[in-house]
Design a protein around this motif. Sequence first.
Motif, PDB file in Angstrom:
ATOM      1  N   ASN A  37       0.803  -1.226   0.000  1.00 35.14           N
ATOM      2  CA  ASN A  37       0.000   0.000   0.000  1.00 35.14           C
ATOM      3  C   ASN A  37       0.836   1.276   0.000  1.00 35.14           C
ATOM      4  N   HIS A  69       3.243  -2.366  -4.256  1.00 33.75           N
ATOM      5  CA  HIS A  69       3.421  -3.548  -3.403  1.00 33.75           C
ATOM      6  C   HIS A  69       4.734  -4.244  -3.769  1.00 33.75           C
ATOM      7  N   LYS A 128      -1.016   5.933   4.422  1.00 35.83           N
ATOM      8  CA  LYS A 128      -1.019   4.476   4.509  1.00 35.83           C
ATOM      9  C   LYS A 128       0.308   3.932   4.007  1.00 35.83           C
TER      10      LYS A 128
END
Length: 153
Positions: A37, A69, A128
Amino acid sequence: HPTIKVELEYIDTGTPDDIDEEYEQGLLTVELVEARNILRVAGNPPNPKVTVRCAKQYFDSTRKIRTSHPKWDNERFVFYNVLADLDTIRIEVTGLNDVKLGYCEIDAKLVRSNVMIRDTFTLQGVAKGEVLLVLTYAPMASKQVLTRQASTM
């Protein structure tokens, strides 16, 4: 008989700073497994690279292109003369043109007390993102005790 081939490299981390207390020095290994993420930058893939810092030493991973990722194979970084009572492990994720994609800090004492940790660490400074690491610590066999002031990042 099974054999193990080991290559060792001496890394001079400079002369120790003056400090009144003495601390055990150790060998810290950081294995970069994957990240998840990682934020896209202006709609483009982040193209992440990781810098790992500890005990006045640092290593850069390979850059992974067009992915949020990334997975790394066999990216292990060995830090010598780590003072677990003082040093912090800092993981910094950056994109192209050094765009900051997050960071995390891990207390080396935590690794020393557990000997090995395989865990996912949440990136700070961004909305994130997380990084999966395997951390190991072993005391260095040395009669000389290193002294150094706490690392500053």
